[in-house]
Each structure stands twice: as structure tokens, then as C-alpha cells.
Scaffold this active site. Structure first.
Site, PDB file in Angstrom:
ATOM      1  N   TYR A   1      41.265  36.744  30.011  1.00 37.35           N
ATOM      2  CA  TYR A   1      41.063  36.326  31.402  1.00 37.35           C
ATOM      3  C   TYR A   1      39.584  36.059  31.652  1.00 37.35           C
ATOM      4  O   TYR A   1      38.713  36.589  30.958  1.00 37.35           O
ATOM      5  CB  TYR A   1      41.603  37.367  32.391  1.00 37.35           C
ATOM      6  CG  TYR A   1      40.784  38.626  32.556  1.00 37.35           C
ATOM      7  CD1 TYR A   1      40.987  39.720  31.724  1.00 37.35           C
ATOM      8  CD2 TYR A   1      39.826  38.728  33.562  1.00 37.35           C
ATOM      9  CE1 TYR A   1      40.259  40.882  31.887  1.00 37.35           C
ATOM     10  CE2 TYR A   1      39.082  39.899  33.727  1.00 37.35           C
ATOM     11  CZ  TYR A   1      39.301  40.973  32.886  1.00 37.35           C
ATOM     12  OH  TYR A   1      38.578  42.125  33.034  1.00 37.35           O
ATOM     13  N   CYS A   2      39.343  35.198  32.629  1.00 37.34           N
ATOM     14  CA  CYS A   2      37.975  34.952  33.064  1.00 37.34           C
ATOM     15  C   CYS A   2      37.984  35.040  34.591  1.00 37.34           C
ATOM     16  O   CYS A   2      38.812  35.735  35.167  1.00 37.34           O
ATOM     17  CB  CYS A   2      37.469  33.603  32.559  1.00 37.34           C
ATOM     18  SG  CYS A   2      38.418  32.206  33.190  1.00 37.34           S
ATOM     19  N   GLN A   3      37.079  34.306  35.266  1.00 40.89           N
ATOM     20  CA  GLN A   3      37.023  34.430  36.720  1.00 40.89           C
ATOM     21  C   GLN A   3      38.186  33.694  37.383  1.00 40.89           C
ATOM     22  O   GLN A   3      38.854  34.226  38.251  1.00 40.89           O
ATOM     23  CB  GLN A   3      35.676  33.895  37.226  1.00 40.89           C
ATOM     24  CG  GLN A   3      35.393  34.161  38.688  1.00 40.89           C
ATOM     25  CD  GLN A   3      35.142  35.639  38.986  1.00 40.89           C
ATOM     26  OE1 GLN A   3      35.110  36.491  38.077  1.00 40.89           O
ATOM     27  NE2 GLN A   3      35.002  35.963  40.251  1.00 40.89           N
TER      28      GLN A   3
END
Ligand code: FAD
Length: 553
Positions: free
Chosen positions: A514-516
Site C-alpha cells: 500500500y501507499c498513500q
């Protein structure tokens, strides 16, 4: 031809004015039981707080103006109390004098709207509501009296966190009066998915609106709303905004067929079970395009549209109503939420197969001042790509994105048209202050296309814990500083730029990244896929996960 219309606002007045334009000779009479015709009910919450300060602005027409321009006879304070279908007459009561009389029709139009749902609890008589201008006058007077008393414990409780409840709450807060909304379910605005309305919930609380979720009023005293768990909510004034029910007593008593929803049944020309009686608006059930089921959609756009269609049909035109998707928007304290078509919750409930994407692009080019995040959620059919629904929230640009998707879905309904892939190719107006060369809508197309064709397997925020329990490793591929500012508990941080060099730390047999917002997660997914990993990208990234988990807290 003599046409009588019952209810002189959205649906009824659209029918009356359109019929006059199509037929100069028809005799048109509108009976309206309130004191006004053609008033702007959607403006009422803004009138009570003086955001709309001129009362006249709410009155779009008067009986005199209707007569002068259209030769329509509009009678206010005139309640139609019964319909005699055999003799084609109605009985009307003049509410000012009590006098009753009969009038005859060739065609009758019913647009009696919806009435506020009143909870069956002790003390509910004290609750106020907003349906018409007289209600708004009463509410405004009560709020002003409260405002001016200097009473130290002044407070308002609103039963229901739907559209009208939230609009009322915003406007009452503008007057500086403490407000609590009491909501039975676990999130505000039940037609949305919880993560898509959590930011609005936060915005309301930031502006001093208390929200009691999972709470039910048990009874109302002179000073409080008492909840079923015994808690007492301060309530000098109480408002009921717990939804609306079709106002169809008149139609039911006349033996007209009601639908499965309790709304009045009509065919695709808005004709009731009596061929000489038509109906439009909130009293009537609609055909839902996506589920194929009958549904209630109490919205002004459909009431106006169907009222107009009734006039066309009475005038002999061959027109038919389209099935409805339901498109709606709400703004409060500078923040908007909008929805069209199915939510994820509704799709699950209806057993409709769906794929979901979340994106969080800017409302316009980030380098131009005033850009804000616009978060979108789009549902589509995993086999055909047909768009099933969308939700959006943000400070800017929500209306535009919801309207584009609503248009795409209308095309789908009529021509079997737009799919999630088609969104990639839409040529939307662009200059930096309005949008981006890759508009949010195009980005929804790109992200959706990657999911639709299997390039990027994804996981939803509410599926993460189950994936972890089944053994998946979760990696945050944002920078170390972003990770430090907040992350999903128990996750390893490997910035996407370092991923190729730190593969030894990755559990290739089952990993979630996951990222932002999902974009770097997509890049990480491709890197790990190339290494043979079974990898999924957390859809919508940390932003969606945060909103979703916060909504469950
Ligand atoms: P109405 O416009 O409600 O008109 C029905 C009329 O029939 C009423 O005036 C009633 O007095 C009269 N009537 C009923 N029975 C009789 C009888 N027996 N004899 C004579 N007259 C009778 N929709 C949106 O899409 N967006 C919004 O932002 C929005 N905001 C709203 C805010 C408020 C406070 C309210 C109350 C509604 C809002 N709506 C909004 C909903 C929208 O106003 C309705 O969908 C629309 O007005 C329905 O049109 P209608 O003709 O069916 O009923």
C-alpha cells in the site's frame, strides 16, 4: 380537456406549465394544500438560518403569476380529500374556510410528494420538520427565539443524519446553536458507503455538530431526547429528519395500485392503474435501472422530469420514462459528497457482482492554486466493465465528476454504452484551473482498466484484516517520513524506490502493498509480480483505509 393536478410544487407544477405550453386550450387547475405553490423546498434549510435571506426567493411562482402567464388556475390551502374515479370528480376542502366542493376532470395528475417520517415515540409532538414554506417559517421563528433568548443551555437535537438532517445541522450551526444529530445506523447518509462519508462526518464534527451513531431515541422530554441506552441529549428544540414516506393516502383510498415499496405504482408513461390518472414525484416508485427493481428516489430532478413527461403523454406525445439511477449531492461546511447509481453496500445487498476502485486525485492541476483532493469510488461489472455506480467527496469538483459518471450510466441504460474502460478516453474540458489533462474521470478509467484486465490485483480496505489473518505480509511502500506520520499498524516499510534491492524481506508467496492513494502501490505490484510474487495492491491506499477503519471505530 379539463386537467386537475393535486400538489402544486415540483412534479405538479412541471406538469401544469408544460401542458399549457403544449395545449393552449386545456383547462388546467392545480390544488395545493399548503399556503404556496411552486416553492423551492430544496432551499428551505438555507432560509431558516438566513443563508437565503429573502423569503420571496423561495417562491418561484404565485397563483396570480401563474394565471397571468399561463392561464393556470392554482388554488392554495385547497386539499383534495377524495377521488371518485367512477364519476371522475375530486372533493376539495378549502382549508381556510372549511368549505368543501367537487370538481370534475378528464385527466387527473397526482404529485402529492412525500411526508417526513415521524418516529412513534413519546414526546414526538414537540418535534419540528421541514416540508414546506410554512414549516420553514415556524422553524425560523423557533430558532430565532432560541437565539435571542440568551438562554444558556440552548440546543438542538436532530433525529436522522440524512440529507435534510445534515443540511439543517449545518445551518443551525451557522447560528451558533449547539447541534446533536442522532442516527440509528453506524454511519451518516445511509445510501453511501461508510468510508466515502467519513470525511464529511469529520468535517461536521470539526464545525461543532455532535453525531451520535448507533443511537436511537426512546422518548422526548421538555428538555432532552432520551436514547434507548438511557443517555440524555440536550434538546431545547427537536427536529425529525428520519427520512420521508410517499404521501399516497389519497391515491390508496381511491383504490389506485401501490407498488412493492409502498409508493404509487405507475407504468413507463407515469400512468397509474387508472388510465385517466397520472402521477409523478416522491409519492411514486421508480424503476431502478441497475437492480431492475422498483425503488423510491425522492429527488427533485426526477419529480420535475416525470411531471413534464406526464404533460407530454396527456398531450398525446409518445414518450416514456427511463429507468432511474438516482443521483444526489450534498454540501456542508465547504465539503461535498455525491453519489450516482449503486454503492458497494447496495450492490452486495442486491447480489450484484461488482469490482471496486478508489482514487484520490486533485480537483484540478496541482500546480494551480486552490486544488483540492477529490476522492472517488467507482463500481463496475467485473465481466462487462459496465459502470454500476460512483461516489465522490471533497471540497471542489465533486459535482462535475458525479455528473460525468451519471451521464455515462445514463448512456449505459439507454444504449448499452459506457464501460469503465471508456472513462480513459473521455475528452473533458481542461485548463489548469478547471481540471487536469488526465482528469479524475480519466484516472478512474486507467485504474479501473488495470483492475478490470487483471494487471493490478487489488484488495479493499475492509478485506485487509482477513488477508492478514490468512498469512499475508503487508508492506508500506511510501517514504520513511510518510510512514512515520501514520501507517497501518504492524506493517513493514520498504519505499518503492528500495523495493528491488530489498526483495529478500518480501514474503513473495502472499503480500499486500500500500501507499498513500494507490499509485505507488500499483508500481510496487508490477515490480513484485515480475518477481513471481502473489501480490495485491490495497485499493485507494492509506487514505481509503484510514477513512474506512475510522468509520468503523
Ligand atoms: P412536492 O414538491 O413535495 O410537492 C407536493 C405538494 O403536494 C406539497 O406542497 C403538498 O402540500 C401537496 N399536497 C399533498 N397532498 C395534497 C392534497 N391531498 N391536496 C392538495 N395538495 C396536496 N431534492 C433534491 O433533488 N435535491 C435537494 O437538494 C433537495 N433538498 C430538499 C430539501 C428539503 C427541505 C425537502 C423537503 C426536500 C428536498 N428535496 C431535494 C426533495 C425534493 O424537494 C422533492 O423530491 C420534490 O419536491 C418532489 O416533488 P413532488 O412534486 O413529488 O412533491
Amino acid at each position: 380537456m379539463k386537467v386537475i393536478i393535486v400538489g402544486g410544487v415540483a412534479g405538479g407544477m412541471s406538469a401544469a406549465a408544460r401542458l399549457r405550453r403544449l395545449d393552449e386550450n386545456a383547462e388546467i387547475t392545480v390544488y395545493e394544500m399548503s399556503e404556496h405553490v411552486s416553492y423551492a423546498n430544496c432551499g428551505l434549510p438555507y432560509f431558516v438560518s438566513d443563508v437565503i435571506s429573502k423569503r420571496d426567493a423561495l417562491l418561484l411562482q404565485t397563483p396570480t403569476a401563474l394565471w397571468n402567464r399561463f392561464r393556470i388556475t392554482a388554488k392554495v390551502q385547497s386539499k383534495v380529500t377524495s377521488i371518485d374515479r367512477a364519476n371522475k370528480t375530486v372533493t376539495v376542502q378549502n382549508l381556510a374556510t372549511g368549505e368543501t366542493f367537487e370538481d370534475n376532470y378528464d385527466k387527473l395528475v397526482i404529485s402529492t410528494g412525500a411526508r417526513p417520517r415521524k418516529l412513534d415515540i413519546p414526546g414526538i409532538e414537540r418535534a419540528m420538520w421541514l416540508r414546506n414554506v410554512t414549516d420553514a417559517d415556524d422553524v425560523k421563528a423557533a430558532l430565532n427565539a432560541l437565539d435571542q433568548t440568551g438562554f444558556p443551555n440552548k440546543s438542538v437535537a436532530i433525529l436522522g443524519a440524512g440529507f435534510i438532517g445534515i443540511e439543517l445541522a449545518e445551518n443551525i450551526r451557522h447560528m451558533g446553536i449547539p447541534v446533536t444529530i442522532i442516527q440509528r445506523s453506524n454511519s451518516i447518509l445511509g445510501q453511501f458507503d461508510p468510508e466515502m462519508v467519513q470525511p464529511l462526518h469529520d468535517r461536521l464534527e470539526k464545525h461543532g455538530v455532535s453525531i451520535e451513531l448507533n443511537s436511537q431515541a426512546d422518548h422526548i422530554t421538555d428538555t432532552h431526547v432520551v436514547l434507548t441506552d438511557g443517555r440524555k441529549i440536550d434538546a431545547t428544540l427537536v427536529f425529525t429528519a428520519a427520512g420521508v414516506d410517499p404521501d399516497n393516502n389519497l391515491a390508496r383510498d381511491a383504490g389506485l395500485k401501490l407498488g412493492v415499496t409502498g409508493g404509487l405504482w405507475v407504468d413507463d408513461q407515469q400512468r397509474t392503474s387508472d388510465p385517466d390518472i397520472f402521477a409523478a414525484g416522491d409519492a411514486v416508485e421508480k424503476n431502478g435501472v441497475l437492480t431492475g427493481e422498483q425503488t423510491l428516489i425522492p429527488l427533485a430532478n426526477l419529480a420535475n422530469r416525470h411531471g413534464r413527461l406526464v404533460a407530454d403523454v396527456i398531450a398525446g406525445r409518445e414518450v416514456r420514462a427511463h429507468a432511474a439511477v438516482g443521483t444526489v449531492i450534498l454540501g456542508a461546511f465547504g465539503f461535498a459528497v455525491g453519489i450516482t447509481g449503486l454503492s458497494e453496500c447496495a450492490a452486495i445487498k442486491a447480489g450484484i457482482k461488482h469490482q471496486v476502485i478508489h482514487i484520490h486525485p486533485n480537483s484540478h492541476a496541482g500546480y494551480y492554486p486552490g486544488a483540492h483532493r477529490v476522492s472517488m469510488k467507482v463500481l463496475f461489472d467485473p465481466e462487462t466493465g459496465q459502470i454500476l455506480g460512483a461516489q465522490a467527496n471533497g471540497e471542489d469538483g465533486v459535482d462535475k465528476r458525479i455528473d460525468v459518471i451519471a451521464t455515462a450510466m445514463h448512456a449505459t441504460a439507454k444504449h448499452g454504452g459506457l464501460t469503465i474502460d471508456d472513462l480513459m478516453d473521455l475528452e473533458l474540458a481542461y485548463a489548469p484551473q478547471f481540471g487536469s489533462a488526465k482528469d479524475a474521470i480519466n484516472i478512474a478509467g486507467y485504474v479501473g482498466n488495470n483492475v478490470f484486465n487483471g494487471t493490478t490485483p487489488t484488495l479493499q480496505w475492509h478485506q485487509l484484516e482477513a488477508a492478514r489473518a490468512a498469512g499475508a505480509q503487508v508492506i508500506d511502500v511510501r517514504s520513511g517520513s510518510e510512514h512515520g506520520n501514520g501507517h497501518i499498524p504492524g506493517t513493514l516499510n520498504i519505499p518503492v524506490e528500495e523495493l528491488r534491492d530489498r526483495l529478500a524481506e518480501v514474503q513473495l508467496e502472499d503480500v499486500v502493498v500500500y501507499c498513500q492513494v494507490g499509485q505507488r502501490g500499483h508500481i510496487a505490484t508490477q515490480i513484485l509480480k515480475a518477481k513471481g510474487a502473489k501480490v495485491r495492491n490495497l485499493d485507494g491506499g492509506y487514505v481509503t483505509w484510514s477513512a474506512g477503519t475510522h468509520s468503523q471505530a
